[in-house]
Motif scaffolding. Sequence first.
Motif, short mmCIF file in Angstrom:
data_model
loop_
_atom_site.label_atom_id
_atom_site.label_comp_id
_atom_site.label_asym_id
_atom_site.label_seq_id
_atom_site.Cartn_x
_atom_site.Cartn_y
_atom_site.Cartn_z
N ALA A 88 0.83 -1.20 0.00
CA ALA A 88 0.00 0.00 0.00
C ALA A 88 0.87 1.26 0.00
CB ALA A 88 -0.93 0.00 1.21
N ALA A 89 2.00 1.21 0.70
CA ALA A 89 2.91 2.36 0.71
C ALA A 89 3.47 2.61 -0.68
CB ALA A 89 4.05 2.12 1.71
N ALA A 117 5.53 5.61 -2.51
CA ALA A 117 6.84 5.46 -1.85
C ALA A 117 7.88 4.99 -2.85
CB ALA A 117 6.74 4.47 -0.70
N ASP A 118 9.09 5.55 -2.76
CA ASP A 118 10.21 5.13 -3.60
C ASP A 118 11.06 4.05 -2.93
OD1 ASP A 118 9.85 7.11 -5.76
OD2 ASP A 118 10.32 8.56 -4.19
N LEU A 119 10.91 3.88 -1.63
CA LEU A 119 11.66 2.89 -0.87
C LEU A 119 10.89 2.63 0.42
CD1 LEU A 119 14.39 1.28 -0.49
CD2 LEU A 119 15.25 3.31 0.70
N LYS A 161 6.40 -3.63 -7.99
CA LYS A 161 6.28 -2.55 -8.98
C LYS A 161 7.62 -1.80 -9.12
CE LYS A 161 1.30 -1.90 -8.41
NZ LYS A 161 0.18 -0.96 -8.10
N ASP A 162 8.70 -2.57 -9.17
CA ASP A 162 10.07 -2.05 -9.33
C ASP A 162 10.54 -1.23 -8.14
OD1 ASP A 162 10.35 -3.22 -11.86
OD2 ASP A 162 9.40 -1.50 -12.83
N THR A 163 9.83 -1.27 -7.04
CA THR A 163 10.23 -0.53 -5.83
C THR A 163 10.77 -1.53 -4.80
OG1 THR A 163 8.58 1.21 -6.18
CG2 THR A 163 9.41 0.93 -3.94
N LEU A 164 11.90 -1.18 -4.19
CA LEU A 164 12.54 -2.07 -3.23
C LEU A 164 11.85 -1.98 -1.87
CD1 LEU A 164 14.89 -4.00 -2.54
CD2 LEU A 164 16.22 -1.98 -1.89
N ILE A 165 11.57 -3.15 -1.29
CA ILE A 165 11.01 -3.25 0.05
C ILE A 165 11.97 -4.10 0.88
CG2 ILE A 165 9.11 -4.11 1.47
CD1 ILE A 165 7.27 -3.71 -0.97
N ALA A 166 12.41 -3.55 2.02
CA ALA A 166 13.21 -4.29 3.00
C ALA A 166 12.29 -4.64 4.15
CB ALA A 166 14.38 -3.43 3.48
N HIS A 167 12.05 -5.93 4.35
CA HIS A 167 11.06 -6.34 5.35
C HIS A 167 11.54 -6.13 6.78
CE1 HIS A 167 8.27 -7.82 2.40
NE2 HIS A 167 9.18 -8.60 1.86
N ARG A 176 22.43 0.19 1.99
CA ARG A 176 22.86 1.41 1.30
C ARG A 176 22.18 1.44 -0.06
NH1 ARG A 176 27.03 2.83 -2.50
NH2 ARG A 176 27.74 4.97 -2.20
N THR A 177 21.45 2.52 -0.33
CA THR A 177 20.78 2.67 -1.62
C THR A 177 21.32 3.90 -2.34
OG1 THR A 177 18.98 3.93 -0.61
CG2 THR A 177 18.66 1.55 -0.86
#
Length: 400
Positions: free
Chosen positions: A23-24, A29-31, A47-53, A74-75
């Motif tokens: 949802a974010a 949200a970009d990250l 959707k090509d956006t990185l999610i760190a759980h 590090r991004t």
Amino acid sequence: VQLHGGLPFAETSSAYLDGATHAAVDAGADLVIGHHPHVVQGFEFYKDTLIAHSLGNFVFDQDFLSTHPSIVLRTVFEGDELVEATVYPVMVDNYRPVAVGGDAAARILRQVNEASLQAATAIRLPDRRVGSSPVAGGATASVVVDNGRGRIVATTDTARTSFSLDPQQPLELGAALLTIDDSTAGLAIGRDLFGYGDLEDVQADGTVAGGLEWSIPPNSLEVDEASPAGPWTVRLDRSTQNVTDTSARTAARVSLPAHRWFSEDGLPIDGNATYSVRGWARRQGSGIPFVRVSYYKFDDTDPTRAPESKAIETIDLELPAVNDGQWHDLWVDLPLPPGGANAALVAVGLSPPASRSGTVWIDGFDVVEWRWADQLPDGIWVPADYVMAPAGGSVTLTTS
């Protein structure tokens, strides 16, 4: 966007938190960074956006081994486009974050890769503990080891690797990751629950010393270049002047989960685990080397109360080290106490001799959880430090 949520100590993200992170992203949200589970979890691209759980703990005082591995993310962005994402392995050492390399870094990166590849969701079990349940779908991210760091990529890098197995003899694979499929039929898969038994100096902390995650008597760390498990070793000495044992143990309790995989309604769908200790030992003189296991039942299922830890029993098992001054590869089975236990402090020690003096050196000390691949869900990824087959033979396994 940072989200504080998820099930504590779960190896995978929960369906509820996945809905929140997605949802974010849907909202722009970009990250997305998740935290709260106190353990490292995986990554995904949505959707090509990185999610760190979950990045794990960073500065924290939990005295449980599974809460000590951590990562720094590090991004690099070009405008709103993610160019690169890199993971740096960290250990919470004496409650402070310390960068690590070597085998410690490899184990942490394997853990993050496993959680990223896993098609699973964390669930709350009927007894309020947590576990993982397989779900449909595939991985959208994996972690590629690159010079002690991990590159997060949107592909899965797998290989088919052949191994020759001797009957009933464990084959050491190191920090391998296997997928459960037809090729693993008939195999016992061993996971090292300790992970720091080689005693090597892996911390970038300005001090030249090994022994990460060990509790060791003063002046007991010693360098032996002839050790098969690396130069840093533990040396234990006793003489007739001593009236007590001496020992070195895991610095924190090792989790002993009876089950790791469950159905949607919380019933176990994997077999019961068995446990053993593997270690290299070199012995001179008198005195009896032993493995000491202190079993606990740890209960943190009630979020409104402090966790409870109950000591069950302590047992000593003789370590069959040959008194010839040479290194020997030894295995000792660990029996669970009646009624079970879910955590243990594991030590290696030396008793006072009846005459003169004795010394034992210890290295490559692993606490191994064994499970039969036939009793694990198809398609999951499992850490495999060892594999074993009753009849031996050759196998070709899918690794990441």
